[in-house]
Scaffold this motif. Structure first.
Motif, PDB file in Angstrom:
ATOM      1  N   ASP A  89     -15.629  28.718 -20.857  1.00  0.00           N
ATOM      2  CA  ASP A  89     -14.413  28.675 -21.697  1.00  0.00           C
ATOM      3  C   ASP A  89     -14.542  29.501 -22.982  1.00  0.00           C
ATOM      4  O   ASP A  89     -13.719  30.391 -23.230  1.00  0.00           O
ATOM      5  N   PRO A  90     -15.563  29.247 -23.830  1.00  0.00           N
ATOM      6  CA  PRO A  90     -15.619  29.997 -25.092  1.00  0.00           C
ATOM      7  C   PRO A  90     -15.863  31.496 -24.894  1.00  0.00           C
ATOM      8  O   PRO A  90     -15.389  32.313 -25.684  1.00  0.00           O
ATOM      9  N   VAL A  91     -16.567  31.851 -23.818  1.00  0.00           N
ATOM     10  CA  VAL A  91     -16.830  33.284 -23.581  1.00  0.00           C
ATOM     11  C   VAL A  91     -15.525  33.987 -23.189  1.00  0.00           C
ATOM     12  O   VAL A  91     -15.188  35.052 -23.706  1.00  0.00           O
ATOM     13  N   PHE A  92     -14.761  33.351 -22.286  1.00  0.00           N
ATOM     14  CA  PHE A  92     -13.473  33.943 -21.892  1.00  0.00           C
ATOM     15  C   PHE A  92     -12.535  34.015 -23.113  1.00  0.00           C
ATOM     16  O   PHE A  92     -11.788  34.977 -23.288  1.00  0.00           O
ATOM     17  N   GLU A  93     -12.578  32.979 -23.945  1.00  0.00           N
ATOM     18  CA  GLU A  93     -11.717  32.927 -25.128  1.00  0.00           C
ATOM     19  C   GLU A  93     -12.014  34.123 -26.039  1.00  0.00           C
ATOM     20  O   GLU A  93     -11.112  34.785 -26.552  1.00  0.00           O
ATOM     21  N   ARG A  94     -13.292  34.412 -26.207  1.00  0.00           N
ATOM     22  CA  ARG A  94     -13.693  35.528 -27.076  1.00  0.00           C
ATOM     23  C   ARG A  94     -13.350  36.867 -26.454  1.00  0.00           C
ATOM     24  O   ARG A  94     -12.874  37.773 -27.109  1.00  0.00           O
ATOM     25  N   GLU A  95     -13.589  36.982 -25.141  1.00  0.00           N
ATOM     26  CA  GLU A  95     -13.447  38.279 -24.477  1.00  0.00           C
ATOM     27  C   GLU A  95     -11.990  38.611 -24.119  1.00  0.00           C
ATOM     28  O   GLU A  95     -11.594  39.769 -24.110  1.00  0.00           O
ATOM     29  N   ARG A  96     -11.208  37.614 -23.748  1.00  0.00           N
ATOM     30  CA  ARG A  96      -9.813  37.800 -23.331  1.00  0.00           C
ATOM     31  C   ARG A  96      -9.625  39.044 -22.444  1.00  0.00           C
ATOM     32  O   ARG A  96      -8.904  39.986 -22.814  1.00  0.00           O
ATOM     33  N   PRO A  97     -10.266  39.065 -21.255  1.00  0.00           N
ATOM     34  CA  PRO A  97     -10.164  40.245 -20.390  1.00  0.00           C
ATOM     35  C   PRO A  97      -8.805  40.340 -19.692  1.00  0.00           C
ATOM     36  O   PRO A  97      -8.063  39.354 -19.648  1.00  0.00           O
ATOM     37  N   ASP A  98      -8.509  41.511 -19.146  1.00  0.00           N
ATOM     38  CA  ASP A  98      -7.296  41.665 -18.333  1.00  0.00           C
ATOM     39  C   ASP A  98      -7.495  41.045 -16.956  1.00  0.00           C
ATOM     40  O   ASP A  98      -6.532  40.629 -16.313  1.00  0.00           O
ATOM     41  N   TRP A  99      -8.738  41.054 -16.485  1.00  0.00           N
ATOM     42  CA  TRP A  99      -9.065  40.424 -15.192  1.00  0.00           C
ATOM     43  C   TRP A  99     -10.408  39.724 -15.288  1.00  0.00           C
ATOM     44  O   TRP A  99     -11.352  40.265 -15.873  1.00  0.00           O
ATOM     45  N   VAL A 100     -10.488  38.567 -14.652  1.00  0.00           N
ATOM     46  CA  VAL A 100     -11.795  37.952 -14.378  1.00  0.00           C
ATOM     47  C   VAL A 100     -12.053  38.194 -12.893  1.00  0.00           C
ATOM     48  O   VAL A 100     -11.242  37.805 -12.047  1.00  0.00           O
ATOM     49  N   LEU A 101     -13.149  38.868 -12.592  1.00  0.00           N
ATOM     50  CA  LEU A 101     -13.467  39.201 -11.200  1.00  0.00           C
ATOM     51  C   LEU A 101     -14.577  38.268 -10.718  1.00  0.00           C
ATOM     52  O   LEU A 101     -15.660  38.236 -11.324  1.00  0.00           O
ATOM     53  N   VAL A 102     -14.280  37.502  -9.665  1.00  0.00           N
ATOM     54  CA  VAL A 102     -15.274  36.560  -9.138  1.00  0.00           C
ATOM     55  C   VAL A 102     -15.658  36.978  -7.721  1.00  0.00           C
ATOM     56  O   VAL A 102     -14.875  37.615  -7.021  1.00  0.00           O
ATOM     57  N   TYR A 103     -16.878  36.617  -7.325  1.00  0.00           N
ATOM     58  CA  TYR A 103     -17.481  37.162  -6.110  1.00  0.00           C
ATOM     59  C   TYR A 103     -17.902  36.071  -5.142  1.00  0.00           C
ATOM     60  O   TYR A 103     -18.678  35.180  -5.503  1.00  0.00           O
TER      61      TYR A 103
END
Ligand code: UD1
Length: 361
Positions: free
Chosen positions: A79-93
């Motif tokens: 959560d906090p990492v995504f909050e800081r980064e705010r990417p256009d896409w999260v790519l999961v594998y």
């Protein structure tokens, strides 16, 4: 465009190798989060160095635990990492606990999620991976499927509109590594007691269905021990742990145990082997791409294309076959036929980058 890849386990690092290379030289920003699900150097670090992947921008250091603890700890840490980064896409594998945690965390933060290797199904609901992949597909915004079969599954679940057939990024890595191994004449680095110039079988086992059932594990290990050629057993830590616990000898008969190999050495070891025995999804496909017969100790496979022409054979009940049948199985050759390109043309990762840029919500 800013894309964050979330990875955590060995097979995800192989796929990341292809994706990171495809982002190279584009105007896009590609960042990497490593959950730390795999932390042994042999299951993690060697893939970064061996495949030329940049060091992760964030390492969550989660490690092992029960499914709930591992997945939940990842969710809280992401959560906090995504909050800081705010990417256009999260790519999961793929289909691991790292995949599910990243997809759920991102979806709840209204960040667009793309799932690489979407649409695979074993229809075996006792596998943790089956739940991980189904749940991830249903919460992702873009489903990047490796095969037509996977596209069919997604359509059957009402997800056709969000799905794109891009091919399998593992082909990109496997074939380019094969070419490097062959042109540089790289010799396989095998466990002690195996001569790479003489016939041997390459084996890996790590899935809970096999390792956590003592009776089943004992029959697989005895079958391999009775092989008429040495068996290079690249032992996952969980296999070593369970064998110690159940008193199963990993050095019996033909068995020659060793550590998991870095990717380039694994490809060299498959190429030089007479056949592969595994329960890994990735290795079934690598054996197929490297034209090596594979025997899979599972009740089903997500990679059904490998079964055509007998390149891969499923053994649902290892104990149903006596030592002679196992020996015959491991000595089989497969007639070369035109197999087409069921997993794509080795350019899937570039297609992934293009689709992310085009479909960007
Ligand atoms: C995970 C994935 C599986 C994937 C596999 C690839 C899930 C549910 N499973 O299985 O889909 O095919 O990765 O290898 O996500 N351990 C170590 N060192 C490590 C990592 C694990 O010793 O670096 C041991 C620990 O005892 C741990 C056990 O292996 O409890 C299992 O690890 P875990 O990450 O839970 O799953 P894998 O079996 O590796």
């Amino acid at each position: 465009m800013k894309v964050i890849s979330v990875v955590g386990t060995r097979p995800q690092l192989v796929k990341l190798g292809a994706v990171a290379a495809a982002f190279d030289g584009t105007p896009h920003e590609h960042r990497i989060i490593h959950t730390g699900q795999h932390y042994d150097a042999g299951l993690s670090d060697v893939f970064f160095s061996g495949l030329g992947i940049p060091a992760p921008d964030h390492h969550l250091g989660i490690g092992s635990g029960s499914h709930g603890v591992q997945t939940g700890t990842m969710l809280a840490a992401l959560d906090p990492v995504f909050e800081r980064e705010r990417p256009d896409w999260v790519l999961v594998y793929g289909d691991t606990n790292s995949t599910l945690a990243a997809a759920v965390s991102a979806a709840k933060m209204h960040l667009p999620v793309a799932h690489l290797e979407a649409g695979l199904r074993s229809f075996n609901r006792s596998m943790p991976e089956e739940h991980n992949r189904v749940l991830t597909d249903h919460c992702a915004d873009l489903l990047l499927a490796p095969t037509r079969e996977a596209m069919g599954h997604l359509a059957g679940e009402g997800l056709r509109k969000r799905s794109e057939l891009v091919g399998d990024v593992m082909v990109d890595v496997c074939l380019s590594t094969r070419d490097r191994v062959l042109s540089a004449g790289i010799r396989p680095s095998l466990p002690e007691g195996i001569d790479p110039d003489r016939p041997y079988v390459l084996a890996t086992l790590h899935r809970a269905e096999n390792t956590d059932d003592p009776g089943r594990l004992r029959s697989i290990v005895s079958a391999l021990a009775a092989s008429d050629v040495p068996v290079a057993l690249l032992a996952h830590p969980r296999l070593v742990d369970r064998c110690e616990r159940y008193g199963i000898d990993l050095t019996a008969g033909a068995l020659r145990p060793g550590e998991p190999l870095p990717y380039r050495d694994l490809v060299a070891a498959v190429l030089a082997s007479r056949g592969v025995v595994t329960d890994s999804g990735g290795l079934q496909k690598e054996a197929y791409l490297l034209e090596t017969p594979c025997t899979t100790v599972r009740t089903e496979t997500e990679w059904v294309e490998t079964l055509e022409g007998g390149w891969n054979v499923l053994i649902p009940e290892p104990a149903d076959h006596d030592a002679a049948e196992w020996r015959e199985l491991l000595a089989r050759t497969v007639p070369g036929t035109d197999r087409g390109e069921p997993y794509g043309d080795g350019k899937a990762a570039h297609r992934v980058v293009d689709r992310l840029a085009e479909v960007r919500p």
